[in-house]
Design a protein around this motif. Structure first.
Motif, mmCIF file in Angstrom:
data_model
loop_
_atom_site.group_PDB
_atom_site.id
_atom_site.type_symbol
_atom_site.label_atom_id
_atom_site.label_comp_id
_atom_site.label_asym_id
_atom_site.label_seq_id
_atom_site.Cartn_x
_atom_site.Cartn_y
_atom_site.Cartn_z
ATOM 1 N N GLY A 47 -2.723 -14.723 -108.629
ATOM 2 C CA GLY A 47 -1.989 -16.029 -108.888
ATOM 3 C C GLY A 47 -2.525 -17.032 -107.834
ATOM 4 O O GLY A 47 -3.464 -16.975 -107.329
ATOM 5 N N ARG A 48 -1.431 -17.927 -107.750
ATOM 6 C CA ARG A 48 -1.796 -18.980 -106.818
ATOM 7 C C ARG A 48 -0.508 -19.641 -106.343
ATOM 8 O O ARG A 48 0.557 -19.528 -106.988
ATOM 9 C CB ARG A 48 -2.433 -20.070 -107.259
ATOM 10 N N GLY A 49 -0.569 -20.424 -105.166
ATOM 11 C CA GLY A 49 0.771 -20.779 -104.745
ATOM 12 C C GLY A 49 0.445 -22.028 -103.649
ATOM 13 O O GLY A 49 -0.758 -22.156 -103.340
ATOM 14 N N ARG A 50 1.559 -22.288 -102.853
ATOM 15 C CA ARG A 50 1.409 -23.416 -101.905
ATOM 16 C C ARG A 50 1.955 -22.893 -100.555
ATOM 17 O O ARG A 50 3.117 -22.390 -100.655
ATOM 18 C CB ARG A 50 2.042 -24.704 -102.315
ATOM 19 N N ILE A 51 1.235 -23.234 -99.741
ATOM 20 C CA ILE A 51 1.702 -23.011 -98.160
ATOM 21 C C ILE A 51 1.996 -24.348 -97.601
ATOM 22 O O ILE A 51 1.047 -25.295 -97.626
ATOM 23 C CB ILE A 51 0.739 -22.187 -97.310
ATOM 24 N N PHE B 113 6.542 -20.470 -97.949
ATOM 25 C CA PHE B 113 5.710 -20.104 -99.100
ATOM 26 C C PHE B 113 6.460 -20.587 -100.501
ATOM 27 O O PHE B 113 7.607 -20.461 -100.736
ATOM 28 C CB PHE B 113 5.240 -18.810 -99.251
ATOM 29 N N ARG B 114 5.616 -21.186 -101.495
ATOM 30 C CA ARG B 114 6.346 -21.825 -102.709
ATOM 31 C C ARG B 114 5.314 -21.396 -103.960
ATOM 32 O O ARG B 114 4.239 -21.674 -103.848
ATOM 33 C CB ARG B 114 6.465 -23.177 -102.520
ATOM 34 N N ASN B 115 5.867 -20.877 -104.782
ATOM 35 C CA ASN B 115 5.117 -20.570 -106.106
ATOM 36 C C ASN B 115 5.813 -21.414 -107.253
ATOM 37 O O ASN B 115 6.642 -21.333 -107.848
ATOM 38 C CB ASN B 115 5.531 -18.982 -106.604
ATOM 39 N N ASP B 116 4.991 -22.489 -107.381
ATOM 40 C CA ASP B 116 5.268 -23.510 -108.473
ATOM 41 C C ASP B 116 4.534 -23.141 -109.990
ATOM 42 O O ASP B 116 4.466 -24.107 -110.733
ATOM 43 C CB ASP B 116 4.777 -24.958 -108.178
#
Length: 383
Positions: free
Chosen positions: A109-113, A138-141
């Motif tokens: 997957g992918r996400g934002r730090i 960490f955020r998974n949008d």
């Protein structure tokens, strides 16, 4: 000479003892055994973490612990933790800062730090570093599960009894105020600064005597969170035999200077061996005091570690080089792609990085004397 001892009847846990080491033989390394964590094990742990109730701080994680590890300092190697970290869609972690530093590799997957004053959008197989004592979350949008391998020097700090971490307010968001920046000294307002501290030559061979200001207000070297997108890194690695590109490159953070790291403890290398290379003949390997952990994400092959053959395929994680064990790697006919995390910079800082490229050759102290040369060519020739 007199010695003062704490009374054992009142504080037995603090009583010291004398251990006679007279005539002890020279110390020898005590490496751990190599271990492989198969892709199926990693995938099963990701599924388990994703299905579990969300923790209050949002941090779903499972630290991979070597059979030889004992607390404090549980890790995959004596000083390195590798943690499988998972966020479900729409989740975020509570913000944190700690004096450990990290390397993050996206494996699903992918996400934002969010870190300090910036952010990193971490895609599959991207790499990012998180510097010490800079706030992060960490955020998974996305609409899919996001999983990472998080490498940390926390076990070493835990062994030293100095791993410091603190939760931050849930309202924290990246801002310029969080970014570390070099400071300037105003000698008119501050009486004791590096600029005015004594710095005195002692003897004739370079020794010096310095004021305490140099110890408590160390020169700042800016350390930032950096991002190495796999799509960009991959373009610099060999994809076809004879294309003239390198098969191994280091992900370099300028803040680490001569330690050549992605963090001050870890270097990270990306390797790409194209299909069709001549097989490397079986033979002696090499060894070094730094530990190496390989995450294989394409191809298959075998590693021989201390005489033990270990097969691996894409998705497997391997403690491929416990400190000072002989090892050699052999890719299969389809080639390979692998990230290697190694505590090379830590050893350079401690002057403890010893390297033996040929088992019948010299043992070199890398960083303290002339180092290993001719390293890339033999690998490209399949030797």
């Amino acid at each position: 000479m007199s010695l003062t001892h704490t009374r054992p009847e009142t504080r037995p846990d603090t009583a010291t003892r004398m251990v006679d080491v007279s005539g002890d033989p020279a110390s020898t390394p005590q490496p751990w055994a190599p271990v492989k964590i198969a892709r199926a094990e990693i995938e099963a742990e990701i599924e388990r973490l994703a299905a579990a109730p969300r923790p209050a701080n949002g941090r779903r994680g499972a630290r991979i612990v070597h059979p030889s590890a004992v607390a404090p300092g549980l890790g995959l190697s004596p000083g390195i933790a590798v943690t499988i970290e998972v966020l479900n869609p729409g989740e975020e972690t509570a913000p944190l800062r700690e004096n450990a530093h990290r390397v993050e590799i996206g494996i699903l997957g992918r996400g934002r730090i969010e870190v300090a004053d910036s952010g990193v959008d971490l895609a599959h197989l991207d790499v990012a570093n998180l510097p010490s004592m800079q706030p992060f979350r960490f955020r998974n949008d996305s609409t899919d599960v996001w999983a990472r391998l998080s490498y940390s020097n926390a076990p070493l700090l835990e062994k030293l009894g100095v791993h410091y971490a603190e939760d931050l307010p849930l309202t924290w968001r990246p801002s310029p105020a969080d970014a570390p920046a070099p400071t300037t000294e105003d000698s008119e307002k501050v009486a004791y600064t590096r600029a005015t501290a004594p710095d005195i030559a002692i003897g004739t061979q370079g020794a010096r005597l310095r004021g305490y200001e140099f110890l408590v207000d160390i020169e700042v070297v800016e350390s930032r969170a950096l991002h190495w997108p796999w799509a960009e890194v991959a373009s610099h690695l060999s994809t076809e035999v004879g294309d003239g590109k390198r098969t191994i490159m280091a992900l370099y953070n300028p803040a680490t200077q001569r330690r050549q790291g992605a963090t001050h403890s870890f270097f990270v290398t990306a390797s790409g061996m194209p299909a069709g290379r001549p097989p490397r003949p079986r033979g002696p390997g090499h060894r070094h005091s730094s530990v190496a952990i390989n995450y294989h994400f394409a191809g298959s092959g075998m590693s021989t570690v201390d005489g033990q053959d270990i097969t691996w395929e894409a998705g497997d994680l391997l403690l491929s080089a416990p400190g000072w064990l002989e090892h050699a790697h052999y890719e299969g006919p389809e080639g390979l792609a692998v990230y290697t995390v190694q505590d090379h910079p830590l050893h350079i800082g401690m002057e403890s990085l010893v390297w033996q490229e040929k088992m019948d050759g010299p043992v070199l102290a890398l960083g303290s004397e002339a180092g290993q040369t001719g390293f890339v060519g033999p690998r490209e020739a399949g030797e």
